[in-house]
Design an enzyme around this catalytic site. Structure first.
Site, PDB file in Angstrom:
ATOM      1  N   HIS A 166      21.914  46.434  -5.665  1.00  0.00           N
ATOM      2  CA  HIS A 166      22.588  46.781  -6.910  1.00  0.00           C
ATOM      3  C   HIS A 166      24.007  46.219  -6.823  1.00  0.00           C
ATOM      4  O   HIS A 166      24.832  46.690  -6.053  1.00  0.00           O
ATOM      5  CB  HIS A 166      22.609  48.294  -7.102  1.00  0.00           C
ATOM      6  CG  HIS A 166      21.243  48.896  -7.180  1.00  0.00           C
ATOM      7  ND1 HIS A 166      20.932  50.130  -6.651  1.00  0.00           N
ATOM      8  CD2 HIS A 166      20.090  48.405  -7.711  1.00  0.00           C
ATOM      9  CE1 HIS A 166      19.650  50.386  -6.875  1.00  0.00           C
ATOM     10  NE2 HIS A 166      19.122  49.349  -7.512  1.00  0.00           N
ATOM     11  N   GLU A 169      27.491  47.960  -6.501  1.00  0.00           N
ATOM     12  CA  GLU A 169      27.740  48.770  -5.302  1.00  0.00           C
ATOM     13  C   GLU A 169      28.393  47.905  -4.230  1.00  0.00           C
ATOM     14  O   GLU A 169      27.830  47.629  -3.160  1.00  0.00           O
ATOM     15  CB  GLU A 169      26.425  49.394  -4.840  1.00  0.00           C
ATOM     16  CG  GLU A 169      25.853  50.350  -5.895  1.00  0.00           C
ATOM     17  CD  GLU A 169      24.399  50.725  -5.692  1.00  0.00           C
ATOM     18  OE1 GLU A 169      23.844  50.471  -4.595  1.00  0.00           O
ATOM     19  OE2 GLU A 169      23.799  51.267  -6.641  1.00  0.00           O
ATOM     20  N   HIS A 259      23.588  50.925   0.186  1.00  0.00           N
ATOM     21  CA  HIS A 259      23.852  51.150  -1.235  1.00  0.00           C
ATOM     22  C   HIS A 259      25.121  51.965  -1.442  1.00  0.00           C
ATOM     23  O   HIS A 259      25.773  52.388  -0.489  1.00  0.00           O
ATOM     24  CB  HIS A 259      22.676  51.908  -1.873  1.00  0.00           C
ATOM     25  CG  HIS A 259      21.447  51.102  -2.065  1.00  0.00           C
ATOM     26  ND1 HIS A 259      21.060  50.576  -3.280  1.00  0.00           N
ATOM     27  CD2 HIS A 259      20.490  50.715  -1.184  1.00  0.00           C
ATOM     28  CE1 HIS A 259      19.930  49.913  -3.144  1.00  0.00           C
ATOM     29  NE2 HIS A 259      19.558  49.982  -1.877  1.00  0.00           N
ATOM     30  N   GLU A 335      23.560  55.489   1.695  1.00  0.00           N
ATOM     31  CA  GLU A 335      24.370  55.610   0.494  1.00  0.00           C
ATOM     32  C   GLU A 335      25.817  55.958   0.833  1.00  0.00           C
ATOM     33  O   GLU A 335      26.071  56.803   1.694  1.00  0.00           O
ATOM     34  CB  GLU A 335      23.803  56.700  -0.427  1.00  0.00           C
ATOM     35  CG  GLU A 335      22.393  56.436  -0.924  1.00  0.00           C
ATOM     36  CD  GLU A 335      22.338  55.470  -2.102  1.00  0.00           C
ATOM     37  OE1 GLU A 335      23.415  55.014  -2.546  1.00  0.00           O
ATOM     38  OE2 GLU A 335      21.216  55.173  -2.568  1.00  0.00           O
TER      39      GLU A 335
END
Length: 376
Positions: A166, A169, A259, A335
């Site tokens: 993504h 990010e 991410h 994350e």
């Protein structure tokens, strides 16, 4: 006064910019997609005057909860980024800032430019331990780069790390830069020991097209790459197609997909507990990995994160699940926050590029701690 986003990863639309106290803006959607949240623009204005910037469509963005307790980033030199007063009223994101200089950049998170990405690849290539592999072209004709670190050998474990599926990010590629800086340091004992019996396959940016276009979540044609791992195609998702093809050639013993999460102000791991082939051995090694990270850095925690998938109910189009099931290996999605680490807040900088780099270096120690426990 003038506002522009005509540069690498730029994203903003100007609705009205006649007076500093009432600037009306909107974030542009990803191409062929309804996703949007990433912004990056430059303001030319009068120093010392408060500029009030309203991002009108923030309330309808991909992750509106991401704006709660969020502060935008600003920079005069594009190297040093700091947080500025920001509020969200449920509809608009309002940024207030009195610039000290004639021009200033604002961004959702510290950008990681395509130019810096190219520099990173060429810098890594200088190491005797690193081989640079061109996997193929993206839909916009950019390079898909793979860094192979360590001497490939059938007897060595294959550790795969991908980042920035993504594109908004950007903390994910800052993480990779920190990890690579340590892994390619020939005076770092942990790195040297790891490379005796492991080979690292690192893709620093899985989505260079989306990164340059200023997208939040998709590639050049509006495809979310982290939902393409079951059946990627050259027509829609060549980025995943090439990487999965390379994984088939090497095999995978451990996989980490890096991410950023818009809403949660924490660093955390999402595992592959829901894949059909998940085993007790995977669970034990995964818990060891988390415990080592907890002991290494206060930036990591395990209390907050995503709901764990029930056995057999994992979404196998997601990278970490797909790779775990296909290669019968332990895999995680890592994350990081856009906001700050709520357990260790920093008012001036929040979660930052520097902290992302340090976290990448720290994760290498956790990999070292489980490398000998990975399947033989």
């Amino acid at each position: 006064m003038f506002i522009t986003a005509q540069f690498d990863s730029g994203n903003i639309e100007v609705i009205e910019a006649n007076t500093p106290d009432n600037i009306q803006l909107a974030i542009r959607k990803d191409n062929q997609s309804d996703f949007y949240q990433w912004f990056h623009f430059k303001l030319y204005g009068e120093p010392g005057v408060e500029h009030v910037m309203h991002i009108n469509n923030a309330g309808q963005s991909a992750y509106p909860d991401g704006w709660k307790e969020y502060a935008a980033l600003a920079s005069y030199d594009r190297e040093n980024w700091f947080r500025v007063p920001t509020e969200f009223n449920g509809k608009e994101l309002i940024i207030r800032h009195s610039p000290d200089q004639e021009s200033v950049y604002y961004a959702y998170f510290t950008p990681y430019s395509y130019e810096r990405h190219q520099d990173l690849i060429q810098w890594a290539q200088q190491s005797i331990e690193c081989q640079h592999v061109l996997l193929g072209p993206t839909l916009d004709g950019r390079d898909m780069n793979l860094l192979v670190i360590g001497e490939p050998d059938d007897q060595k474990k294959k550790i795969w790390i991908t980042a920035r599926q993504h594109p908004g990010e950007s903390m994910a590629e800052w993480f990779i830069e920190g990890l690579l800086s340590r892994l390619l340091d020939d005076e770092d004992g942990t790195a040297r020991k790891l490379l005796e019996s492991n080979v690292f396959y690192v893709v620093p940016n899985m989505n260079p097209d989306g990164s340059v276009r200023g997208h939040l979540r998709t590639n050049a044609v509006g495809v979310n790459l982290n939902r393409e791992w079951a059946e990627p195609t050259l027509e829609k998702s060549p980025e995943v197609y090439y990487v999965l093809q390379a994984m088939q050639e090497t095999g995978v013993d451990f996989y980490l997909d890096v991410h950023g999460d818009e809403a949660l102000p924490y660093n955390f791991l999402a595992g592959c507990e829901g894949v059909p082939s998940y085993t007790d051995e995977m669970h034990q090694v995964g818990e060891k990995f988390k415990q080592i990270l907890l002991s290494i850095t206060p930036e990591f925690q395990v209390e907050h994160g995503y709901e764990v998938d029930k056995p057999g109910e994992a979404n196998l189009t997601v990278a970490s699940n797909a790779v775990s099931e296909r290669f019968n290996c332990l895999a995680f999605t890592l994350e990081m926050p856009f906001k700050d680490n709520a357990n260790l807040p920093d008012v001036d900088f929040g979660w930052s590029a520097n902290r992302s780099q340090q976290f990448g270096a720290d994760v290498l120690s956790a990999i070292y701690g489980i490398a000998n426990s990975l399947r033989s």
